[in-house]
Scaffold this motif. Structure first.
Motif, PDB file in Angstrom:
ATOM      1  N   ASP A 156       0.831  -1.198   0.000  1.00  0.00           N
ATOM      2  CA  ASP A 156       0.000   0.000   0.000  1.00  0.00           C
ATOM      3  C   ASP A 156       0.871   1.255   0.000  1.00  0.00           C
ATOM      4  OD1 ASP A 156      -2.790   1.132   0.259  1.00  0.00           O
ATOM      5  OD2 ASP A 156      -1.854   2.048   2.018  1.00  0.00           O
ATOM      6  N   GLN A 157       1.949   1.254   0.784  1.00  0.00           N
ATOM      7  CA  GLN A 157       2.857   2.399   0.794  1.00  0.00           C
ATOM      8  C   GLN A 157       3.501   2.595  -0.579  1.00  0.00           C
ATOM      9  OE1 GLN A 157       5.087   1.155   4.523  1.00  0.00           O
ATOM     10  NE2 GLN A 157       5.107   3.386   4.771  1.00  0.00           N
ATOM     11  N   ILE A 158       3.877   1.494  -1.207  1.00  0.00           N
ATOM     12  CA  ILE A 158       4.494   1.574  -2.534  1.00  0.00           C
ATOM     13  C   ILE A 158       3.528   2.177  -3.544  1.00  0.00           C
ATOM     14  CG2 ILE A 158       5.277   0.129  -4.462  1.00  0.00           C
ATOM     15  CD1 ILE A 158       6.580  -1.698  -2.311  1.00  0.00           C
ATOM     16  N   LEU A 159       2.278   1.745  -3.519  1.00  0.00           N
ATOM     17  CA  LEU A 159       1.292   2.260  -4.462  1.00  0.00           C
ATOM     18  C   LEU A 159       0.967   3.726  -4.185  1.00  0.00           C
ATOM     19  CD1 LEU A 159      -1.061  -0.836  -4.642  1.00  0.00           C
ATOM     20  CD2 LEU A 159       0.600  -0.096  -6.361  1.00  0.00           C
ATOM     21  N   ARG A 160       0.921   4.090  -2.911  1.00  0.00           N
ATOM     22  CA  ARG A 160       0.684   5.493  -2.567  1.00  0.00           C
ATOM     23  C   ARG A 160       1.836   6.370  -3.050  1.00  0.00           C
ATOM     24  NH1 ARG A 160      -3.509   6.461   0.989  1.00  0.00           N
ATOM     25  NH2 ARG A 160      -4.505   4.579   1.816  1.00  0.00           N
ATOM     26  N   ALA A 161       3.038   5.840  -3.009  1.00  0.00           N
ATOM     27  CA  ALA A 161       4.178   6.578  -3.540  1.00  0.00           C
ATOM     28  C   ALA A 161       4.105   6.673  -5.066  1.00  0.00           C
ATOM     29  CB  ALA A 161       5.483   5.900  -3.117  1.00  0.00           C
ATOM     30  N   ALA A 162       3.662   5.585  -5.696  1.00  0.00           N
ATOM     31  CA  ALA A 162       3.593   5.569  -7.165  1.00  0.00           C
ATOM     32  C   ALA A 162       2.725   6.697  -7.693  1.00  0.00           C
ATOM     33  CB  ALA A 162       3.065   4.217  -7.645  1.00  0.00           C
ATOM     34  N   VAL A 163       1.589   6.939  -7.041  1.00  0.00           N
ATOM     35  CA  VAL A 163       0.638   7.921  -7.570  1.00  0.00           C
ATOM     36  C   VAL A 163       0.992   9.362  -7.207  1.00  0.00           C
ATOM     37  CG1 VAL A 163      -1.215   6.227  -7.659  1.00  0.00           C
ATOM     38  CG2 VAL A 163      -0.992   7.665  -5.628  1.00  0.00           C
ATOM     39  N   THR A 164       2.165   9.572  -6.619  1.00  0.00           N
ATOM     40  CA  THR A 164       2.646  10.943  -6.426  1.00  0.00           C
ATOM     41  C   THR A 164       3.473  11.412  -7.619  1.00  0.00           C
ATOM     42  OG1 THR A 164       4.727  10.338  -5.322  1.00  0.00           O
ATOM     43  CG2 THR A 164       2.756  10.585  -3.919  1.00  0.00           C
ATOM     44  N   ALA A 165       3.547  10.606  -8.673  1.00  0.00           N
ATOM     45  CA  ALA A 165       4.325  10.964  -9.861  1.00  0.00           C
ATOM     46  C   ALA A 165       3.819  12.279 -10.450  1.00  0.00           C
ATOM     47  CB  ALA A 165       4.221   9.854 -10.910  1.00  0.00           C
ATOM     48  N   PRO A 166       4.708  13.081 -11.044  1.00  0.00           N
ATOM     49  CA  PRO A 166       4.259  14.296 -11.725  1.00  0.00           C
ATOM     50  C   PRO A 166       3.159  13.961 -12.724  1.00  0.00           C
ATOM     51  CG  PRO A 166       6.653  14.225 -11.623  1.00  0.00           C
ATOM     52  CD  PRO A 166       6.165  12.891 -11.139  1.00  0.00           C
ATOM     53  N   ASP A 167       2.116  14.754 -12.728  1.00  0.00           N
ATOM     54  CA  ASP A 167       0.910  14.412 -13.498  1.00  0.00           C
ATOM     55  C   ASP A 167       0.261  15.703 -14.002  1.00  0.00           C
ATOM     56  OD1 ASP A 167      -1.431  13.367 -14.509  1.00  0.00           O
ATOM     57  OD2 ASP A 167      -2.290  12.862 -12.548  1.00  0.00           O
ATOM     58  N   GLN A 210       1.662  12.125 -20.676  1.00  0.00           N
ATOM     59  CA  GLN A 210       0.965  11.122 -19.891  1.00  0.00           C
ATOM     60  C   GLN A 210       1.795   9.831 -19.793  1.00  0.00           C
ATOM     61  OE1 GLN A 210      -3.420  10.991 -20.299  1.00  0.00           O
ATOM     62  NE2 GLN A 210      -3.125  12.349 -22.042  1.00  0.00           N
ATOM     63  N   LEU A 211       2.468   9.470 -20.883  1.00  0.00           N
ATOM     64  CA  LEU A 211       3.348   8.297 -20.841  1.00  0.00           C
ATOM     65  C   LEU A 211       4.527   8.552 -19.906  1.00  0.00           C
ATOM     66  CD1 LEU A 211       3.437   7.283 -24.618  1.00  0.00           C
ATOM     67  CD2 LEU A 211       2.071   6.268 -22.789  1.00  0.00           C
ATOM     68  N   ALA A 212       5.050   9.781 -19.926  1.00  0.00           N
ATOM     69  CA  ALA A 212       6.152  10.123 -19.027  1.00  0.00           C
ATOM     70  C   ALA A 212       5.700  10.041 -17.577  1.00  0.00           C
ATOM     71  CB  ALA A 212       6.685  11.518 -19.351  1.00  0.00           C
ATOM     72  N   SER A 213       4.475  10.460 -17.300  1.00  0.00           N
ATOM     73  CA  SER A 213       3.944  10.385 -15.939  1.00  0.00           C
ATOM     74  C   SER A 213       3.848   8.933 -15.485  1.00  0.00           C
ATOM     75  CB  SER A 213       2.568  11.051 -15.875  1.00  0.00           C
ATOM     76  OG  SER A 213       2.012  10.933 -14.583  1.00  0.00           O
ATOM     77  N   ALA A 214       3.399   8.055 -16.374  1.00  0.00           N
ATOM     78  CA  ALA A 214       3.289   6.639 -16.028  1.00  0.00           C
ATOM     79  C   ALA A 214       4.670   6.037 -15.766  1.00  0.00           C
ATOM     80  CB  ALA A 214       2.571   5.879 -17.138  1.00  0.00           C
ATOM     81  N   ALA A 215       5.676   6.441 -16.557  1.00  0.00           N
ATOM     82  CA  ALA A 215       7.033   5.957 -16.324  1.00  0.00           C
ATOM     83  C   ALA A 215       7.553   6.451 -14.974  1.00  0.00           C
ATOM     84  CB  ALA A 215       7.959   6.410 -17.452  1.00  0.00           C
ATOM     85  N   ALA A 216       7.222   7.696 -14.623  1.00  0.00           N
ATOM     86  CA  ALA A 216       7.629   8.223 -13.321  1.00  0.00           C
ATOM     87  C   ALA A 216       6.964   7.434 -12.195  1.00  0.00           C
ATOM     88  CB  ALA A 216       7.281   9.706 -13.220  1.00  0.00           C
ATOM     89  N   ALA A 217       5.730   7.007 -12.399  1.00  0.00           N
ATOM     90  CA  ALA A 217       5.047   6.187 -11.390  1.00  0.00           C
ATOM     91  C   ALA A 217       5.773   4.858 -11.198  1.00  0.00           C
ATOM     92  CB  ALA A 217       3.592   5.953 -11.799  1.00  0.00           C
ATOM     93  N   ALA A 218       6.251   4.262 -12.305  1.00  0.00           N
ATOM     94  CA  ALA A 218       7.002   3.006 -12.206  1.00  0.00           C
ATOM     95  C   ALA A 218       8.305   3.218 -11.435  1.00  0.00           C
ATOM     96  CB  ALA A 218       7.296   2.454 -13.597  1.00  0.00           C
ATOM     97  N   GLN A 219       8.983   4.330 -11.701  1.00  0.00           N
ATOM     98  CA  GLN A 219      10.210   4.629 -10.956  1.00  0.00           C
ATOM     99  C   GLN A 219       9.908   4.813  -9.475  1.00  0.00           C
ATOM    100  OE1 GLN A 219      13.269   4.447 -11.193  1.00  0.00           O
ATOM    101  NE2 GLN A 219      14.435   6.221 -10.509  1.00  0.00           N
ATOM    102  N   LEU A 240       4.069  -0.641 -19.637  1.00  0.00           N
ATOM    103  CA  LEU A 240       5.410  -0.078 -19.499  1.00  0.00           C
ATOM    104  C   LEU A 240       6.387  -1.054 -18.879  1.00  0.00           C
ATOM    105  CD1 LEU A 240       4.822   3.628 -18.467  1.00  0.00           C
ATOM    106  CD2 LEU A 240       4.958   2.597 -20.725  1.00  0.00           C
ATOM    107  N   GLY A 241       5.875  -2.075 -18.246  1.00  0.00           N
ATOM    108  CA  GLY A 241       6.767  -3.076 -17.691  1.00  0.00           C
ATOM    109  C   GLY A 241       6.185  -3.754 -16.475  1.00  0.00           C
ATOM    110  N   LEU A 242       6.925  -4.740 -16.008  1.00  0.00           N
ATOM    111  CA  LEU A 242       6.583  -5.482 -14.800  1.00  0.00           C
ATOM    112  C   LEU A 242       7.656  -5.158 -13.766  1.00  0.00           C
ATOM    113  CD1 LEU A 242       5.875  -8.836 -16.626  1.00  0.00           C
ATOM    114  CD2 LEU A 242       4.132  -7.383 -15.579  1.00  0.00           C
ATOM    115  N   VAL A 243       7.243  -4.569 -12.658  1.00  0.00           N
ATOM    116  CA  VAL A 243       8.194  -4.259 -11.598  1.00  0.00           C
ATOM    117  C   VAL A 243       8.161  -5.397 -10.594  1.00  0.00           C
ATOM    118  CG1 VAL A 243       8.901  -2.640  -9.809  1.00  0.00           C
ATOM    119  CG2 VAL A 243       7.882  -1.780 -11.933  1.00  0.00           C
ATOM    120  N   GLU A 244       9.268  -6.149 -10.523  1.00  0.00           N
ATOM    121  CA  GLU A 244       9.379  -7.273  -9.602  1.00  0.00           C
ATOM    122  C   GLU A 244       9.711  -6.748  -8.214  1.00  0.00           C
ATOM    123  OE1 GLU A 244      12.459  -9.551 -11.443  1.00  0.00           O
ATOM    124  OE2 GLU A 244      11.174 -10.230 -13.080  1.00  0.00           O
ATOM    125  N   LEU A 245       9.058  -7.302  -7.205  1.00  0.00           N
ATOM    126  CA  LEU A 245       9.287  -6.886  -5.825  1.00  0.00           C
ATOM    127  C   LEU A 245       9.534  -8.101  -4.938  1.00  0.00           C
ATOM    128  CD1 LEU A 245       6.435  -4.228  -5.396  1.00  0.00           C
ATOM    129  CD2 LEU A 245       8.859  -3.784  -5.823  1.00  0.00           C
TER     130      LEU A 245
END
Length: 200
Positions: free
Chosen positions: A27-38, A109-118, A157-162
């Motif tokens: 949940d923390q990871i996903l909450r961080a993901a959606v703080t990407a520049p948008d 929008q694609l750049a924002s999604a990539a930032a979310a993955a990062q 954009l990819g699969l992020v392994e955790l």
């Protein structure tokens, strides 16, 4: 761990072991993901959590997608595709879901999604977990799109392994980049070379 330490120490983990992240960590990871520049607040991303039996389903979809891309693909290559779904205890599929029409261009929008993955990778590092952002050339194949519930216009954009990095895992050393070789400075009439403080 402060933000700069997180940025400087994040590494792609070649091997990840269980246990999978806890629900609280995820949940923390996903909450961080959606703080990407948008720009224009389009929310041009979504995520699919792949865990448990879902990994087997993803593996089957990767095999079917590989067959669709190349019907003559050798069995050993197909098996490697299947195993990509099983390399980590949990994966986050990061899907760019650009809005159209939109006041924000598609590339933003694609750049924002990539930032979310990062952000997923950085948040994992901050929590003491390992991550690896893996791409696939099969994102346009219908078996993979169907298993991830992808709609027209969306891009994988990819699969992020955790997971957890084993104590004996060897992380590749970070390749040093000469910041001056990729940076210029516009402070006057023309571009000039960037001079780092240590060289000034």
């Amino acid at each position: 761990m402060d933000a700069l330490e997180c940025l400087m120490t994040r590494r792609t983990a070649p091997v990840l072991a269980g246990p999978e992240p806890t629900r609280e960590q995820l949940d923390q990871i996903l909450r961080a993901a959606v703080t990407a520049p948008d720009h224009k607040l389009q929310r041009p991303w979504r995520f699919v959590i792949v865990r448990g039996a879902g990994r087997e389903r993803l593996g089957e979809a990767l095999v079917a997608a590989a067959r669709a891309a190349d019907p003559g693909m050798p069995p050993e290559v197909l098996e490697r595709q299947r195993m990509k779904a099983l390399r980590a205890p949990l994966q986050v599929a990061v899907i760019a879901s650009p809005k159209e029409p939109s006041p924000a261009p598609r590339w933003e929008q694609l750049a924002s999604a990539a930032a979310a993955a990062q952000n997923v990778c950085l948040a994992a590092t901050a929590l003491g977990l390992g991550s690896g952002w893996k791409s696939t050339p099969l994102g346009e194949q219908s078996p993979l799109r169907e298993v991830l519930g992808m709609q027209s216009g969306e891009e994988l954009l990819g699969l992020v392994e955790l997971g957890h990095v084993p104590a004996d895992a060897r992380l590749r050393p970070r390749v040093a980049v000469d910041v001056g070789s990729v940076t210029s400075e516009l402070g006057g009439e023309r571009l000039s070379a960037y001079v780092p403080p240590s060289a000034g």
